[in-house]
Motif scaffolding. Structure first.
Motif, PDB file in Angstrom:
ATOM      1  N   ARG A  10       0.819  -1.205   0.000  1.00 14.97           N
ATOM      2  CA  ARG A  10       0.000   0.000   0.000  1.00 14.97           C
ATOM      3  C   ARG A  10       0.858   1.262   0.000  1.00 14.97           C
ATOM      4  O   ARG A  10       0.674   2.176   0.800  1.00 14.97           O
ATOM      5  CB  ARG A  10      -0.998  -0.008   1.156  1.00 14.97           C
ATOM      6  N   LYS A  11       1.790   1.301  -0.952  1.00 13.54           N
ATOM      7  CA  LYS A  11       2.684   2.436  -1.124  1.00 13.54           C
ATOM      8  C   LYS A  11       2.873   2.711  -2.610  1.00 13.54           C
ATOM      9  O   LYS A  11       2.768   1.805  -3.429  1.00 13.54           O
ATOM     10  CB  LYS A  11       4.058   2.162  -0.509  1.00 13.54           C
ATOM     11  N   TYR A  12       3.181   3.959  -2.907  1.00  8.49           N
ATOM     12  CA  TYR A  12       3.640   4.308  -4.241  1.00  8.49           C
ATOM     13  C   TYR A  12       5.136   4.029  -4.296  1.00  8.49           C
ATOM     14  O   TYR A  12       5.853   4.238  -3.312  1.00  8.49           O
ATOM     15  CB  TYR A  12       3.384   5.783  -4.552  1.00  8.49           C
ATOM     16  N   VAL A  13       5.592   3.562  -5.429  1.00  6.14           N
ATOM     17  CA  VAL A  13       7.006   3.264  -5.618  1.00  6.14           C
ATOM     18  C   VAL A  13       7.490   3.989  -6.866  1.00  6.14           C
ATOM     19  O   VAL A  13       6.798   3.997  -7.891  1.00  6.14           O
ATOM     20  CB  VAL A  13       7.231   1.734  -5.771  1.00  6.14           C
ATOM     21  N   ASP A  48       1.736   9.089  -0.066  1.00  8.39           N
ATOM     22  CA  ASP A  48       0.789  10.057  -0.611  1.00  8.39           C
ATOM     23  C   ASP A  48       1.154  10.605  -1.995  1.00  8.39           C
ATOM     24  O   ASP A  48       0.475  11.480  -2.504  1.00  8.39           O
ATOM     25  CB  ASP A  48       0.631  11.223   0.368  1.00  8.39           C
ATOM     26  N   PHE A  49       2.212  10.130  -2.604  1.00  3.34           N
ATOM     27  CA  PHE A  49       2.707  10.584  -3.914  1.00  3.34           C
ATOM     28  C   PHE A  49       3.223  12.017  -3.864  1.00  3.34           C
ATOM     29  O   PHE A  49       3.468  12.643  -4.884  1.00  3.34           O
ATOM     30  CB  PHE A  49       1.630  10.439  -5.001  1.00  3.34           C
ATOM     31  N   ILE A  50       3.424  12.550  -2.660  1.00  2.00           N
ATOM     32  CA  ILE A  50       3.960  13.908  -2.498  1.00  2.00           C
ATOM     33  C   ILE A  50       5.311  13.854  -1.785  1.00  2.00           C
ATOM     34  O   ILE A  50       6.298  14.386  -2.271  1.00  2.00           O
ATOM     35  CB  ILE A  50       2.974  14.814  -1.723  1.00  2.00           C
ATOM     36  N   ARG A  51       5.346  13.210  -0.632  1.00  2.00           N
ATOM     37  CA  ARG A  51       6.579  13.080   0.140  1.00  2.00           C
ATOM     38  C   ARG A  51       7.191  11.705  -0.137  1.00  2.00           C
ATOM     39  O   ARG A  51       6.526  10.683   0.046  1.00  2.00           O
ATOM     40  CB  ARG A  51       6.290  13.259   1.628  1.00  2.00           C
TER      41      ARG A  51
END
Length: 194
Positions: A10-13, A48-51
């Protein structure tokens, strides 16, 4: 740079390029022409695709790889509970050509090259649209019936001249990413538990 959503963690990579010296250690800035270096792949993560986390080196050429091998780009995707991806290898002294190899990970963070052989080799020289460059799109293969379709960018010239490009489709049998063949004498294979 390529990105993916990892549904298990559950993370963006994000996969990014890093420069390493011949010992595989990260070089913090673009190396000068007097330095011997290679391109390698690193990954960052975000909720969050920001930090984003700082890039962490995950794939680098091995000491036995020819000196001209550069790890140029990669994607990644979840396939039947395991992470797979396509790694674009840039051969700087062998004509500035780019082919594609298969990479894998069991946890999405520790990556390895499956084989030194391309999963998507170049086309025939001076005959095929993809004779100088193949680079897989940033998505998982599409399943259609009992086959997987892999969309890629092919070019008829090397990296230095770019040439004309087109979109290609490579096909694999279902689950046909890699295989071991024992030959006539047979053999055994021991796997990690799965």
């Amino acid at each position: 740079m390529t990105t993916m959503w990892d549904p298990l963690r559950r993370k963006y990579v994000m996969f990014v390029k890093q420069h390493v010296n011949m010992d595989g250690r990260h070089i913090p800035s673009q190396p000068g022409p007097d330095k011997i270096w290679r391109r390698a792949r690193a990954m960052c993560e975000s909720d969050d695709f920001i930090r984003w986390t700082r890039p962490r080196l995950v794939l680098k050429p091995k000491n036995h790889d020819p000196l001209d091998v550069q790890f140029y780009n990669n994607n990644a995707f979840l396939y039947e509970g395991m992470y797979l991806g396509f790694l674009t290898c840039y051969h700087t002294r062998a004509g500035d050509l780019l082919d594609t190899r298969l990479i894998c990970s069991r946890n999405g963070r520790d990556w390895s090259l499956v084989s030194d052989d391309p999963i998507l080799p170049l086309g025939r020289p001076d005959a095929d649209f993809d004779c100088g460059w193949v680079d897989v799109a940033n998505n998982a293969p599409y399943r259609i019936g009992d086959e997987l379709r892999i969309y890629y960018d092919g070019r008829n010239a090397n990296h230095a001249t770019l040439g004309l490009g087109a979109i290609g489709i490579a096909t694999l049998r279902l689950d046909g990413f890699a295989a071991l063949e024992a030959g006539r004498s047979g053999g055994t294979l021991t796997t990690q538990p799965f």
